[in-house]
Design a protein around this motif. Structure first.
Motif: not given
Lengths: 506, 115
Positions: B1-16
């Motif tokens: 689960m953590e790798p998926v969340m890491a990617v999600v967090v990364g995308i959120l940072f990039a988008a923001s």
């Protein structure tokens, strides 16, 4: 248990809540402003005295009765206590200065409660011993500063505030991320506990990564190069008492946090982190002072000079020798007093001439020679003219640079000192020396006639007091130096802090 | 689960960050909202993701049996959410007022206080 550690936070909160109770009674709020900040000043002086005379020279108190490292602790070591005293001085001076300068409208929007909240946040940030708690205090002071910044709601304030709010929120979120990563890596948030945990980490590279996150976040708050652009865009827009309070305290929270984190926690790779700080310090000094040289608006010049002066403090930290740290602490003490005082003087000039534009004002030396004198003391001190306080601050730091043979930064520091003098002389020549320009004479007369002697006296009182402190730091530099030296000793040896906070639980 | 969340967090940072670099002040605030959510999610992920293990201690025991979810990061997030909610409410009011005063939502038109 030593409750005096918590008092500098409790007092402004109490005064602020009471001011809210008396929201519709401005007179009570004004008196609460003076009394509350006066009590804060007293409490902070008591705190510094108790800390200095304590055998460990560190006081700590576990909030809620949970022993460190599990609960949140408030810790007053010498650096924290010194900063708290400075916050008390600033709070008291600006509260007195607010009496004649803050308009009824601003009072009605809650100026005094916000000022108390800001001071509570600042003192909390100086005294907390918990990383997440530091984030919370920083947010407290930020929210208060946001609201203070837009008091009045003029166009310039809105434009400045958007940049200020956006960049400071970004910095806070970076801080939050860094705090989260710290907890993920070490499983603790207590600063004293973190010292050992970081040292025991196998992968020191990760620690450095987190250190850099903290550095960027606090660098934005401290207005260090290249992260300072929000400051000159915003600081010259609010009422002048607010400007002075911000100039004295807000960036210094960032500087304090840098001092705290990069002396206590992140000393595992000094060659890397502190080298970056040193370059940052050099560029901060140069860009700040060059920015100021191009300006002809009183408060903008001063705002850019905040940036350049931050460079000296960070230089003290970055050189990281005992003498350099002493210089850094000394410089912070000198700078807060002097810089806020210059803003207060700019306010008096505005009330006498009706403008901050140097091109529109003049002739103050002829009409108000005492004001010229009160301007010259902090101005020359800022530039580092002996025997005023700035000279000793610069002397100690530059001497530390010479001892380490960091010739580049020494040269920068000297040149920037010279350019600071240029800026101050520019203000002197334009505002005080030259004659009042005729096309703006009517407005100047109208403003001068509108200021009563009583209001002027109230404005000059804090200026005179701060100028006296500047002279005292300069002439009686020895005791201040000893205080800074003791604080630097503590910074050099994190174990003192750790032992005092964790005590037997280690 | 953590790798998926890491990617999600990364995308959120990039988008923001992308949103914050836009000129419109509304998009700037949207960027700030995304950024604070990204930070909260990051802390949540760092705390370790386990399913169905509340940190409750049976009577008499000193430790919960068979692992537990760390409650502290969730407490941190809760605090951070409250703070960012308050701050963002302020930011929204601020851009509304700024729009009223300046009559523009373009950051490039708000440069009178720069330099």
């Amino acid at each position: 248990m030593s409750l005096e550690v918590a008092l500098p936070i409790i007092i402004p909160f109490l005064a602020g809540s009471l001011s809210l109770v008396f929201y519709r009674a401005p007179l009570v709020q004004r008196w609460l402003g003076v009394a509350g900040t006066g009590a804060l000043l007293l409490a902070s002086i008591v705190l510094l005295y108790r800390t200095y005379t304590d055998p460990d020279q560190v006081l700590s108190i576990a909030m809620g009765g949970w022993p460190a490292p599990y609960g949140i602790v408030l810790v007053s070591d010498l650096l924290g206590a010194i900063m708290t005293v400075l916050a008390g001085i600033m709070g008291f001076a600006t509260a007195v200065y607010s009496l004649p300068t803050i308009s009824r409208d601003h009072e009605a929007f809650g100026y005094y409660p916000l000022m108390h909240l800001l001071l509570a946040g600042v003192c909390g940030a100086f005294l907390t011993g918990d990383v997440f708690n530091l984030y919370v205090w920083v947010e407290v002071l930020l929210v208060a500063s946001f609201a203070l910044l837009i008091l009045g709601g003029e166009r310039a304030q809105m434009e400045g505030a958007i940049k200020y709010v956006a960049l400071n929120l970004l910095s806070s979120i970076l801080l939050l991320v860094a705090v989260g990563l710290t907890y993920g890596m070490t499983g603790t948030l207590n600063m004293a506990d973190l010292v050992g945990r970081f040292a025991a980490m196998e992968n020191q590279g990760l620690v450095t990564v987190v250190a850099m996150l903290f550095m960027v976040s606090f660098g934005i708050k401290a207005a260090a190069f290249p992260l300072f652009f929000w400051l000159p865009a915003a600081y010259h827009t609010p009422p002048v008492a607010v400007s002075a309070l911000f100039a004295g305290l807000l960036t210094k929270v960032g500087v304090y946090a840098l001092f705290r984190f990069f002396s206590l926690l992140f000393t595992q790779d000094v060659g890397y982190t502190h080298e970056i700080l040193l370059w940052g310090a050099g560029f901060t000094m140069i860009t700040g002072v060059l920015g100021a040289a191009a300006q002809y608006e009183f408060r903008r010049i001063l705002s850019f000079h905040i940036v350049s002066q931050i460079g000296y403090m960070i230089m003290g930290l970055a050189l990281f020798s005992p003498l350099a740290l002493v210089g850094g602490v000394f410089y912070i003490m000198h700078h807060i007093i002097v810089k806020a005082n210059l803003f207060l003087v700019s306010g008096v000039v505005y009330f006498l001439r009706g403008s901050y534009e140097l091109k529109h004002i003049g002739g103050l030396w002829r009409t108000h020679p005492w004001l010229g004198l009160l301007f010259l003391i902090p101005a020359l001190s800022l530039a580092g003219v002996p025997p005023l306080s700035g000279f000793f601050g610069k002397y100690i730091i530059i001497r530390a640079g010479v001892e380490q043979e960091s010739w580049g930064i020494v040269a920068v520091a000297l040149v920037v000192g010279l350019l600071t003098l240029y800026s101050m002389i520019k203000i002197w020549a334009e505002a005080f020396w030259k004659a009042q320009p005729e096309e703006h004479e009517e407005r100047a007369r109208a403003f001068e006639a509108a200021v009563s002697g009583k209001r002027l006296t109230l404005m000059v009182l804090p200026i005179g007091a701060l100028a006296a402190i500047t002279v005292f730091i300069g002439l009686g530099a020895q005791p201040i130096y000893e205080l800074a030296y003791a604080a630097a000793e503590q910074m050099r040896d994190p174990q003192i802090y750790v032992n005092a906070v964790l005590g037997d639980t280690q | 689960m953590e790798p998926v969340m890491a990617v999600v967090v990364g995308i959120l940072f990039a988008a923001s960050i992308y949103m914050m670099l836009r000129r419109s002040i509304v998009k700037l605030v949207i960027g700030l909202i995304l950024l604070s959510n990204a930070a909260n999610l990051l802390i949540f992920t760092i705390g370790g993701m386990v399913r169905g293990l509340p940190p409750l201690i049976a009577e008499g025991d000193k430790l919960p049996a068979g692992g537990w979810a760390d409650p502290l990061p969730q407490a941190l997030i809760l605090t951070a959410i409250v703070i960012s909610f308050g701050v963002l409410a302020f930011a929204v009011v601020l851009i509304h007022r700024a729009y009223e005063v300046v009559q523009e939502d373009d950051l490039n038109k708000m440069r009178s206080t720069d330099t």
